[in-house]
Design a protein around this motif. Structure first.
Motif: not given
Ligand code: UTP
Length: 409
Positions: A96, A98-100, A102, A145, A176, A201-202, A231-233, A333, A354, A356, A384
């Motif tokens: 969930g 935002q992956g800002t 990336l 999620m 979420q 919401d984090g 973590n998905v990433d 962010k 933001k 979280e 990331k």
């Molecule tokens: P990160 O804290 O690295 O955030 O998430 P992000 O959103 O991937 O990237 P930035 O910080 O915006 O660049 C760690 C893991 O938590 C998930 C992300 O998808 C990743 O798998 N996550 C993060 C959520 O599922 N929901 C959220 O609200 C925040």
């Protein structure tokens, strides 16, 4: 409505109201009505206050995977394998975010990498589940999620790719919660003329989301007792881990997590510790220089076990955490938004707060934690940043080195 907005100094949300169609006006008003302004004010006012006030930070023991005796290892693996075969383990990807950093226009899981073939992150994760099916003969349930913002494109991606050949009844999406973003002055901003800008919401939002979306009920109905949340990433993540699962069951833990060795005292990672006797992760920024440098008799960092987003919870513990509220942390962010004249403003510096919740704040509700140290190069290849450290390029190399060591990258 106007009065409420005035009371909280948020009248700018109605800036374009008169330009909107009746439908869009209703959309905006509904959107605004769903906001808890008092909560947002409190979060803004407390944004600089550390949530960890009086802290007594102590070392937490861990087990190095390498040091587990052969007979014990076999016993744990067998026990874990039995649980997996009986369908007692499910996995969950937190997708969930935002992956800002990336800066990719789409859910992170749909990001495509040039590996032994072109593969999205989601496909890499499916590969692991298919592999588990080959080993254990069980289809493992995969909960994903998403956020309100990326739910639709995520589901569409799976549909378009025919769920990558995994039986779709074993892939369950849930959303979420989200909170409005605030600019640096505490004002809410618009994403569109009829839409307040909100964001997930984090990853700590997972506990509430698991309850509210009846995922815990679904687990109960299916007799799933453990959930490995990741973590998905991280494209080397290993969520189906019979060894850790078996060890956790045998030793009667409700929470188990993997760790990797922190590279240096200054590496920007959160590390495991106990805070006031409770299992926790402390962020690098909250660790004093002395604590970050402290070493044990073997010369290893005392706070050197880094958390990287792969942990197993018992369902029982998830139920307990779901009933509690976690604290929110404010992160600055960069977010594009709609400016005063309806123009798209693209910031060059972080321009929003933001709020979280963090998944590891939930660890505190466990009596204890089992930590297993694994090898970084075997289980950790995060995506990331757009480039440089922890980018698609570095993750790709780590993946190829692990799975195809003979192919030069
Ligand atoms: P990160 O804290 O690295 O955030 O998430 P992000 O959103 O991937 O990237 P930035 O910080 O915006 O660049 C760690 C893991 O938590 C998930 C992300 O998808 C990743 O798998 N996550 C993060 C959520 O599922 N929901 C959220 O609200 C925040």
């Amino acid at each position: 409505m106007d009065e409420r907005l005035q009371e909280y100094g948020q009248e700018q949300l109605l800036r374009f109201y008169n330009e909107l169609s009746k439908d869009d006006q209703k959309k905006l008003l509904d959107d605004i009505a769903s906001i808890d302004f008092e909560k947002m004010k409190r979060l803004y006012d407390n944004r600089e206050i550390a949530t960890l006030e009086a802290r007594n930070i102590t070392f937490v023991p861990f087990v190095d995977k390498e040091d587990i005796a052969k007979n014990e290892k076999e016993e744990f693996e067998q026990l874990g394998a039995e649980l997996i075969k009986k369908g007692e383990l499910a996995i969950c990807s937190m997708a969930g975010g935002q992956g800002t950093r990336l800066g990719f226009d789409g859910p992170k899981g749909t990001y495509i990498l040039n590996l032994e073939k072109q593969k999205s992150i989601f496909e890499i994760l499916v590969d692991k589940l298919k592999e588990a099916y080959q080993i254990y003969g069980t289809y493992i349930t995969w909960y994903i999620m998403t956020s309100k913002a990326n739910d639709m494109p995520t589901k569409k991606f799976f549909e378009e790719n025919s769920f990558f050949g995994y039986p779709k009844e074993y892939i369950i999406f849930f959303q979420q919660g989200e909170l409005p973003l605030l600019d640096l002055e505490g004002k809410m901003i618009l994403e569109e003329k009829n839409k307040v800008y909100k964001a997930a919401d984090g990853n700590g939002g997972i506990f509430e989301a698991l309850c509210e979306n009846h995922i815990l009920d679904d687990m109960k109905n299916k007799n799933i007792s453990y959930l490995c949340i990741g973590n998905v990433d991280n494209i080397l993540i290993k969520q189906v881990d019979a060894l850790l699962l078996g060890m956790m069951k045998k030793k009667n833990y409700d929470l188990a997590s993997k760790s990797i060795v922190k590279k240096s005292p200054t590496e920007k990672v959160g590390v495991f510790c106990k805070i006031n006797g409770q299992p926790s992760v402390i962020e690098y920024i909250d660790l004093s220089e002395t604590q970050a440098e402290e070493r044990n008799e073997e010369g290893e960092l005392l706070f050197g076990e880094a958390y990287f987003g792969c942990c197993i919870f018992s369902r029982k513990l998830l139920e307990k955490i779901g009933e509690k509220k976690l604290p929110f942390h404010a992160a600055k962010k960069k977010n594009k938004y709609l400016g005063e004249n309806g123009e798209l403003v693209v910031p060059t510096e972080p321009n929003t707060y933001k709020f979280e919740a963090f998944i590891f704040d939930g660890f505190k509700m466990a009596d204890d934690i089992l930590i297993m140290r694994v090898k970084r190069k075997e289980e950790f290849a995060p995506i990331k940043n757009k480039e440089g450290e922890d980018s698609p390029d570095t993750a790709r190399k780590l993946y190829m080195n692990y799975y195809f060591p003979n192919i030069p990258v």
